[in-house]
Scaffold this active site. Sequence first.
Site, PDB file in Angstrom:
ATOM      1  N   GLY A  69      32.164  36.873  46.746  1.00 25.31           N
ATOM      2  CA  GLY A  69      33.097  37.681  47.528  1.00 25.31           C
ATOM      3  C   GLY A  69      32.450  39.023  47.852  1.00 25.31           C
ATOM      4  O   GLY A  69      32.604  39.561  48.948  1.00 25.31           O
ATOM      5  N   THR A  70      31.699  39.544  46.903  1.00 28.64           N
ATOM      6  CA  THR A  70      31.013  40.820  47.096  1.00 28.64           C
ATOM      7  C   THR A  70      30.046  40.739  48.279  1.00 28.64           C
ATOM      8  O   THR A  70      30.009  41.631  49.131  1.00 28.64           O
ATOM      9  CB  THR A  70      30.234  41.188  45.806  1.00 28.64           C
ATOM     10  OG1 THR A  70      31.176  41.262  44.730  1.00 28.64           O
ATOM     11  CG2 THR A  70      29.489  42.489  45.937  1.00 28.64           C
ATOM     12  N   ASN A 149      43.754  43.082  43.737  1.00 31.96           N
ATOM     13  CA  ASN A 149      43.407  42.311  42.542  1.00 31.96           C
ATOM     14  C   ASN A 149      44.059  42.839  41.270  1.00 31.96           C
ATOM     15  O   ASN A 149      44.236  42.098  40.310  1.00 31.96           O
ATOM     16  CB  ASN A 149      41.884  42.269  42.370  1.00 31.96           C
ATOM     17  CG  ASN A 149      41.232  43.610  42.579  1.00 31.96           C
ATOM     18  OD1 ASN A 149      41.328  44.213  43.646  1.00 31.96           O
ATOM     19  ND2 ASN A 149      40.572  44.107  41.544  1.00 31.96           N
ATOM     20  N   GLN A 177      41.714  37.359  46.632  1.00 31.37           N
ATOM     21  CA  GLN A 177      42.830  37.056  45.716  1.00 31.37           C
ATOM     22  C   GLN A 177      43.939  36.226  46.366  1.00 31.37           C
ATOM     23  O   GLN A 177      44.910  35.886  45.694  1.00 31.37           O
ATOM     24  CB  GLN A 177      43.425  38.352  45.140  1.00 31.37           C
ATOM     25  CG  GLN A 177      42.478  39.120  44.232  1.00 31.37           C
ATOM     26  CD  GLN A 177      42.174  38.404  42.907  1.00 31.37           C
ATOM     27  OE1 GLN A 177      42.835  37.423  42.541  1.00 31.37           O
ATOM     28  NE2 GLN A 177      41.167  38.871  42.197  1.00 31.37           N
ATOM     29  N   SER A 197      36.255  33.675  47.858  1.00 29.88           N
ATOM     30  CA  SER A 197      35.259  33.376  46.833  1.00 29.88           C
ATOM     31  C   SER A 197      35.681  32.174  45.980  1.00 29.88           C
ATOM     32  O   SER A 197      36.853  32.050  45.619  1.00 29.88           O
ATOM     33  CB  SER A 197      35.127  34.629  45.949  1.00 29.88           C
ATOM     34  OG  SER A 197      34.191  34.441  44.926  1.00 29.88           O
ATOM     35  N   HIS A 199      35.104  31.184  42.786  1.00 25.67           N
ATOM     36  CA  HIS A 199      35.516  31.201  41.372  1.00 25.67           C
ATOM     37  C   HIS A 199      36.935  31.714  41.135  1.00 25.67           C
ATOM     38  O   HIS A 199      37.422  31.674  40.006  1.00 25.67           O
ATOM     39  CB  HIS A 199      34.482  31.945  40.512  1.00 25.67           C
ATOM     40  CG  HIS A 199      34.494  33.436  40.642  1.00 25.67           C
ATOM     41  ND1 HIS A 199      35.046  34.255  39.696  1.00 25.67           N
ATOM     42  CD2 HIS A 199      33.995  34.256  41.591  1.00 25.67           C
ATOM     43  CE1 HIS A 199      34.874  35.520  40.054  1.00 25.67           C
ATOM     44  NE2 HIS A 199      34.251  35.543  41.212  1.00 25.67           N
ATOM     45  N   THR A 235      18.064  29.294  51.179  1.00 27.03           N
ATOM     46  CA  THR A 235      18.457  27.888  51.056  1.00 27.03           C
ATOM     47  C   THR A 235      19.871  27.790  50.518  1.00 27.03           C
ATOM     48  O   THR A 235      20.231  28.473  49.558  1.00 27.03           O
ATOM     49  CB  THR A 235      17.461  27.150  50.127  1.00 27.03           C
ATOM     50  OG1 THR A 235      16.164  27.291  50.704  1.00 27.03           O
ATOM     51  CG2 THR A 235      17.808  25.673  49.981  1.00 27.03           C
ATOM     52  N   CYS A 323      35.264  43.823  36.977  1.00 27.42           N
ATOM     53  CA  CYS A 323      34.041  44.567  37.310  1.00 27.42           C
ATOM     54  C   CYS A 323      34.104  45.990  36.779  1.00 27.42           C
ATOM     55  O   CYS A 323      33.106  46.687  36.729  1.00 27.42           O
ATOM     56  CB  CYS A 323      33.840  44.644  38.822  1.00 27.42           C
ATOM     57  SG  CYS A 323      34.158  43.125  39.654  1.00 27.42           S
TER      58      CYS A 323
HETATM   59  N1  PLP Z   1      37.381  41.349  46.230  1.00 24.24           N
HETATM   60  C1  PLP Z   1      38.408  41.220  45.377  1.00 24.24           C
HETATM   61  C2  PLP Z   1      39.784  41.597  45.819  1.00 24.24           C
HETATM   62  C3  PLP Z   1      38.194  40.727  44.094  1.00 24.24           C
HETATM   63  O1  PLP Z   1      39.219  40.608  43.248  1.00 24.24           O
HETATM   64  C4  PLP Z   1      36.876  40.372  43.702  1.00 24.24           C
HETATM   65  C5  PLP Z   1      36.604  39.901  42.334  1.00 24.24           C
HETATM   66  O2  PLP Z   1      37.314  40.189  41.410  1.00 24.24           O
HETATM   67  C6  PLP Z   1      35.848  40.514  44.648  1.00 24.24           C
HETATM   68  C7  PLP Z   1      36.133  41.015  45.890  1.00 24.24           C
HETATM   69  C8  PLP Z   1      34.451  40.146  44.303  1.00 24.24           C
HETATM   70  O3  PLP Z   1      34.300  38.730  44.326  1.00 24.24           O
HETATM   71  P1  PLP Z   1      33.054  38.053  43.573  1.00 24.24           P
HETATM   72  O4  PLP Z   1      33.355  38.146  42.110  1.00 24.24           O
HETATM   73  O5  PLP Z   1      33.031  36.652  44.089  1.00 24.24           O
HETATM   74  O6  PLP Z   1      31.858  38.835  43.965  1.00 24.24           O
END
Ligand code: PLP
Length: 381
Positions: A69-70, A149, A177, A197, A199, A235, A323
Site C-alpha cells: 500500500g505504501t 486506519n 482499509q 493492499s 495483507h 519482475t 507502523c
Molecule cells: N494506508 C493505510 C490507510 C494503511 O492502514 C496502511 C497500513 O497499515 C498503509 C497505507 C500501508 O500499507 P502497506 O502495509 O501495504 O504498505
Amino acid sequence: MIYLDHNATTPLDPRVLEAMMPYFKGDWGNPSSPYRFANRVRTAVEEARQRIAECSGCKTEEIVFTSSGTESDNLAIRGVARTHRSRGDHIVTTAIEHHAVLNTCRALEAEGFRVTYLPVDSAGTVDIQDVEKSLIPETILVTVMHANNETGVIQPVQEIADLAKHRGILFHTDAVQTAGRIPQPLCATGADLISFSGHKLYGPKGIAALFVREKTQLAPVLTGGFQERGLRAGTENVAGIVGLARAFSLAVESSEEEHVRLEKLRDNLESRVCSIISDVKINGTEAPRIPNTTNLSFESVDGESIVLGLDLHGICISTGSACSTGEPEPSHVLLAMGLSPNQAQGSIRISLGKATREEDIDAAIQALSETVKKLRTISSV
Ligand code: PLP
C-alpha cells in the site's frame, strides 16, 4: 490467542495460499519470458488483474501491481507530482493520512511542492467546504484517504472526487482499509487513483495494487524494465498477484454479510465497554465508520500499557498504526480530532476480523476491564 488487530494485518486465508502454491512450485517462470512455460504464468497474472478489475468495477488495464500500500501511495502521489509539475506545484491532503501519504507529501515539500494539510472535525471527518476552499489554480492533486486506519472513519470521497473532477484536478484515495471491507466496488469512490493492499484482506504481504484511471498521466517511481505498462519496473510477484486476486474476490463475496456481522459485534463491544468501565470516550462514533474498527480513549491510563496488559491475557490490540508502534508521540489522527495529548496517549484501537466471535469480544471486555482497573489503581497511588 485472540487477534483483534486486523487493521495492522490479517492472517492468510488457506484458500488464498492454495491458489498461490502452483506459482511457488511448478509455474515459477518469468511472466515476461517468450516461451510457453512462461506464457502460463503471464496468463495467471492477467487473469488475476481481470478478476481484481471486475471486483473493483474498472477496466483490466487500469490495475497496476506494486509491492505494498505504501508503494501504491508513493506511485500515485509522486507519479502525479512529477508528471504535472509544469501545470502546478500544489497538493491537498489531510492531517489524518497514513504516514505512507503524509511522509510522501513532506518529501515533496522538500522538493519545492506546496502542500495543504486539511484539518478534520471532532468526529474525524474532513469538511468538503474546506477541500473546496483549499483548491487554487496550481493544485494538481487531492489525496484523501477512504477510511482512517486508527478510527475507521470514512471520508466523503465521492463528493471530493466530484469536486476535483469539476476543476480538472486529479484525486487519489488510499483505500487500504476499505478494499473488500465495504460492500461497494472501489471505483464507486470516483477517484482517479486508488491504493489497496493484499495483507489487509486475508491475502499475502508484499503485494498490492494501484488503480490508475485510463488516460491518467503518471510517471513511474522505479526505473528499470517495462513491466506494468512501464509504471512499475521489476519482475512481477506472480504468486502474490494470484493470491491478491483470490483474496480480493473472497472478500468481496462475503463483504455484505461480514459488514452486518462485524458492525453488530463492534457496537456490542462499545456499549458494553462504556457501561462497565468509567471515563471512556469512543473516537469517531459520530461519523460513518468501517464496521470492524473501534478507537477508545481511557482517562488516566496509558494506551501502550493497556496493549501490554491485554497481551498478558493473550489478546492482540494496538494503540493505532502498526507502523507507529514504539513512537513516543501521541497519534497525529487523534490530535487532529481535537483530543488532548493525554487523551490521545490513553487510546487504543481494536479491529475485528473474519475469525472474531462473540466469545472473543466477551474475553476482550473482561481483560480490558481488569487491566484498566489495575492501571488506574497503580496511577492513583
Ligand atoms: N494506508 C493505510 C490507510 C494503511 O492502514 C496502511 C497500513 O497499515 C498503509 C497505507 C500501508 O500499507 P502497506 O502495509 O501495504 O504498505
